[in-house]
Design a protein around this motif. Structure first.
Motif, mmCIF file in Angstrom:
data_model
loop_
_atom_site.group_PDB
_atom_site.id
_atom_site.type_symbol
_atom_site.label_atom_id
_atom_site.label_comp_id
_atom_site.label_asym_id
_atom_site.label_seq_id
_atom_site.Cartn_x
_atom_site.Cartn_y
_atom_site.Cartn_z
ATOM 1 N N ASP A 144 0.821 -1.201 0.000
ATOM 2 C CA ASP A 144 0.000 0.000 0.000
ATOM 3 C C ASP A 144 0.861 1.261 0.000
ATOM 4 O OD1 ASP A 144 -2.272 -1.487 -0.021
ATOM 5 O OD2 ASP A 144 -2.666 -1.318 2.134
ATOM 6 N N GLU A 145 2.042 1.194 0.626
ATOM 7 C CA GLU A 145 2.949 2.337 0.638
ATOM 8 C C GLU A 145 4.067 2.060 -0.348
ATOM 9 O OE1 GLU A 145 5.472 5.180 3.710
ATOM 10 O OE2 GLU A 145 4.760 3.227 4.383
ATOM 11 N N ALA A 146 3.905 2.593 -1.571
ATOM 12 C CA ALA A 146 4.829 2.243 -2.644
ATOM 13 C C ALA A 146 6.258 2.665 -2.324
ATOM 14 C CB ALA A 146 4.368 2.881 -3.948
ATOM 15 N N TRP A 147 6.427 3.794 -1.631
ATOM 16 C CA TRP A 147 7.747 4.290 -1.264
ATOM 17 C C TRP A 147 7.801 4.399 0.259
ATOM 18 C CZ3 TRP A 147 11.758 5.717 -4.701
ATOM 19 C CH2 TRP A 147 11.442 5.586 -6.050
ATOM 20 N N ALA A 205 14.254 1.627 -6.778
ATOM 21 C CA ALA A 205 15.259 2.302 -7.594
ATOM 22 C C ALA A 205 15.467 1.580 -8.916
ATOM 23 C CB ALA A 205 16.571 2.406 -6.821
ATOM 24 N N ASP A 206 15.486 0.258 -8.882
ATOM 25 C CA ASP A 206 15.659 -0.539 -10.095
ATOM 26 C C ASP A 206 14.565 -0.222 -11.108
ATOM 27 O OD1 ASP A 206 17.054 -3.061 -11.304
ATOM 28 O OD2 ASP A 206 14.924 -3.575 -11.370
ATOM 29 N N ARG A 207 13.335 -0.091 -10.626
ATOM 30 C CA ARG A 207 12.219 0.176 -11.523
ATOM 31 C C ARG A 207 12.355 1.533 -12.202
ATOM 32 N NH1 ARG A 207 7.463 0.867 -8.260
ATOM 33 N NH2 ARG A 207 7.751 3.116 -8.477
ATOM 34 N N VAL A 208 12.611 2.592 -11.429
ATOM 35 C CA VAL A 208 12.645 3.920 -12.028
ATOM 36 C C VAL A 208 13.888 4.097 -12.897
ATOM 37 C CG1 VAL A 208 11.211 4.963 -10.248
ATOM 38 C CG2 VAL A 208 13.685 4.967 -9.963
ATOM 39 N N MET A 209 14.986 3.444 -12.552
ATOM 40 C CA MET A 209 16.187 3.551 -13.373
ATOM 41 C C MET A 209 16.014 2.838 -14.700
ATOM 42 S SD MET A 209 18.963 3.129 -10.269
ATOM 43 C CE MET A 209 20.419 2.943 -11.305
ATOM 44 N N LYS A 210 15.379 1.672 -14.696
ATOM 45 C CA LYS A 210 15.122 0.962 -15.953
ATOM 46 C C LYS A 210 14.166 1.757 -16.832
ATOM 47 C CE LYS A 210 16.083 -3.753 -14.409
ATOM 48 N NZ LYS A 210 15.494 -5.032 -13.932
ATOM 49 N N ASP A 226 14.281 10.355 0.862
ATOM 50 C CA ASP A 226 13.140 10.892 1.593
ATOM 51 C C ASP A 226 12.462 12.027 0.834
ATOM 52 O OD1 ASP A 226 13.255 9.096 3.664
ATOM 53 O OD2 ASP A 226 14.433 10.394 4.976
ATOM 54 N N VAL A 227 13.219 12.800 0.047
ATOM 55 C CA VAL A 227 12.607 13.834 -0.796
ATOM 56 C C VAL A 227 11.736 13.178 -1.857
ATOM 57 C CG1 VAL A 227 13.082 15.642 -2.493
ATOM 58 C CG2 VAL A 227 14.424 15.529 -0.378
ATOM 59 N N VAL A 228 12.229 12.102 -2.439
ATOM 60 C CA VAL A 228 11.476 11.418 -3.493
ATOM 61 C C VAL A 228 10.203 10.794 -2.931
ATOM 62 C CG1 VAL A 228 11.540 9.495 -5.138
ATOM 63 C CG2 VAL A 228 13.531 10.992 -4.881
ATOM 64 N N ARG A 229 10.308 10.075 -1.832
ATOM 65 C CA ARG A 229 9.134 9.357 -1.331
ATOM 66 C C ARG A 229 8.042 10.309 -0.851
ATOM 67 N NH1 ARG A 229 8.128 8.552 4.040
ATOM 68 N NH2 ARG A 229 9.693 9.299 5.532
ATOM 69 N N ARG A 230 8.405 11.534 -0.481
ATOM 70 C CA ARG A 230 7.404 12.506 -0.030
ATOM 71 C C ARG A 230 6.812 13.315 -1.178
ATOM 72 N NH1 ARG A 230 11.582 14.080 4.597
ATOM 73 N NH2 ARG A 230 10.927 12.623 6.243
ATOM 74 N N ALA A 231 7.348 13.156 -2.377
ATOM 75 C CA ALA A 231 6.852 13.907 -3.536
ATOM 76 C C ALA A 231 5.457 13.426 -3.923
ATOM 77 C CB ALA A 231 7.815 13.754 -4.709
ATOM 78 N N ALA A 232 4.701 14.296 -4.584
ATOM 79 C CA ALA A 232 3.368 13.918 -5.048
ATOM 80 C C ALA A 232 3.440 12.747 -6.023
ATOM 81 C CB ALA A 232 2.685 15.119 -5.698
ATOM 82 N N ASP A 233 4.484 12.711 -6.840
ATOM 83 C CA ASP A 233 4.714 11.618 -7.790
ATOM 84 C C ASP A 233 6.176 11.205 -7.653
ATOM 85 O OD1 ASP A 233 5.149 9.918 -9.950
ATOM 86 O OD2 ASP A 233 3.860 11.058 -11.315
ATOM 87 N N PRO A 234 6.492 10.249 -6.781
ATOM 88 C CA PRO A 234 7.904 9.879 -6.542
ATOM 89 C C PRO A 234 8.632 9.430 -7.803
ATOM 90 C CG PRO A 234 6.516 9.011 -4.798
ATOM 91 C CD PRO A 234 5.590 9.538 -5.854
ATOM 92 N N ASP A 235 7.986 8.639 -8.637
ATOM 93 C CA ASP A 235 8.654 8.173 -9.853
ATOM 94 C C ASP A 235 9.034 9.350 -10.751
ATOM 95 O OD1 ASP A 235 7.473 5.776 -8.728
ATOM 96 O OD2 ASP A 235 7.772 4.831 -10.677
#
Length: 348
Positions: free
Chosen positions: A34-37, A184-189, A295-304
């Motif tokens: 449920d918590e993707a990040w 990280a693997d997902r967004v980097m690919k 932590d900046v990424v996971r708190r963003a409205a759209d982390p990816d």
């Protein structure tokens, strides 16, 4: 293998081995998906990280000893899997075998193409004990391999057979390290689909314990000066033999915690002062890299999207300032999913 001299991330962080007790192993559940990040316990995981780092080096060195060499040391990393980390198949004479860290059931699985296997529990144990059990297990399958039994790219390079200092394994923390690597693997690919020049896989270099991927201009680079602790200069010369921009994710144990990073080698003039995004990204002079805290990424409205903006803006800075032929190295359009037409042969 990453571009730096003596970088603080290569130097083992101090920690205590006081907490060697076991906790109930918690498998990943609905609260994780449920918590993707998810929030990562980076202020607490240094003992587990440093022990796991040594275990990964032992396993990675087996692949390095047996796999056919590839440029930039692409034959040595581990890869993120749906349960942990894997070597992929390793040749051994006419046989093949594979090593898999499972961070859901917390075990190391060794399997071969003849159906033979053995498993080791991942639990609090010293590096020395892990090394003995692992090498004995390989021999039980008829696999006799010699490795350089001393860690690389760390300052405190205790030989594996003598390392009783690192003996911590918290299963929840290990699972969350893997969870961070998986994200990280997902967004980097996903980001790598926007490049048609020579590019590396997304892979985990066990020397520096970071997930990394690189893009290349196609031009040779100046000889790398080396400087990584307990690592020969010629190793870095091979790693950085071509101009590149690189990105990655590192599970730091120090503030600001885990970070996405990006750099260029050789570093073009003006790179450090380039404007990059998103808000929260900055150039870290100590690391010599752009960083974006997890932590900046996971708190963003759209982390990816935040991670992608970081990768794209730092790549553009390195490639443009470095004079790369971007019209040739980037696709005219991004491919559909699944692709319905060519995208590397289209002309702008």
């Amino acid at each position: 293998m990453t571009d730096r001299a003596v970088n603080p991330r290569d130097v083992e962080q101090p920690h205590s081995n006081a907490a060697l007790g076991t906790e109930p192993i918690r498998t990943i559940g609905a609260e994780d998906s449920d918590e993707a990040w998810p929030e990562l316990p980076w202020t607490e995981w240094a003992p587990t990280i440093t022990t796991l780092h040594m275990w990964l080096q032992i396993v990675g060195k087996v692949r390095m000893a047996l796999a056919p060499p590839l440029n930039h040391w692409w034959h040595v990393p581990l890869y993120v899997s749906s349960r942990g980390l894997t070597t992929s198949p390793i040749p051994y004479g006419r046989r093949h075998f594979q090593l898999d860290f499972d961070f859901l059931d917390h075990r190391l699985d060794v399997t071969d193409d003849g159906g033979r296997s053995f498993s080791m529990p991942l639990e609090p144990k010293s590096v020395a004990r892990f090394y003995r059990e692992f090498m004995d297990g390989l021999r039980s399958l008829g696999i006799d391999v010699r490795i350089y039994a001393k860690p690389v790219e760390v300052a405190n390079a205790i030989p594996f057979e003598s390392d009783e200092q690192h003996a911590t394994y918290d299963p929840n923390q290990a699972r969350l390290v893997w969870r961070g690597l998986l994200l990280a693997d997902r967004v980097m690919k996903d980001f790598q689909t926007g490049f048609v020049g020579k590019a590396s896989p997304v892979h985990l270099f066990w020397g520096s314990f970071d997930l990394a991927a690189s893009r290349y201009s196609g031009q040779p680079a100046p000889l790398h000066p080396g400087g990584a602790p307990n690592c020969p200069t010629w190793v870095m010369e091979e790693a950085y033999s071509r101009e590149e921009t690189s990105m990655g994710w590192w599970p730091s144990t120090q503030p600001p915690g885990p970070v996405f990073y990006a750099y260029a080698y050789p570093e073009p003039e003006g790179f450090r002062s380039a404007l990059v995004g998103p808000a929260g990204a900055y150039f870290d002079a100590q690391f010599g890299e752009f960083v974006l805290p997890y932590d900046v990424v996971r708190r963003a409205a759209d982390p990816d999207a935040a991670a992608h903006e970081f990768f794209q803006s730092t790549y553009e800075a390195g490639a443009s300032l470095g004079g790369w032929d971007r019209a040739t190295l980037e696709p005219a359009v991004l491919p559909d999913r699944p692709p319905k037409r060519p995208w590397t042969t289209l002309r702008r």
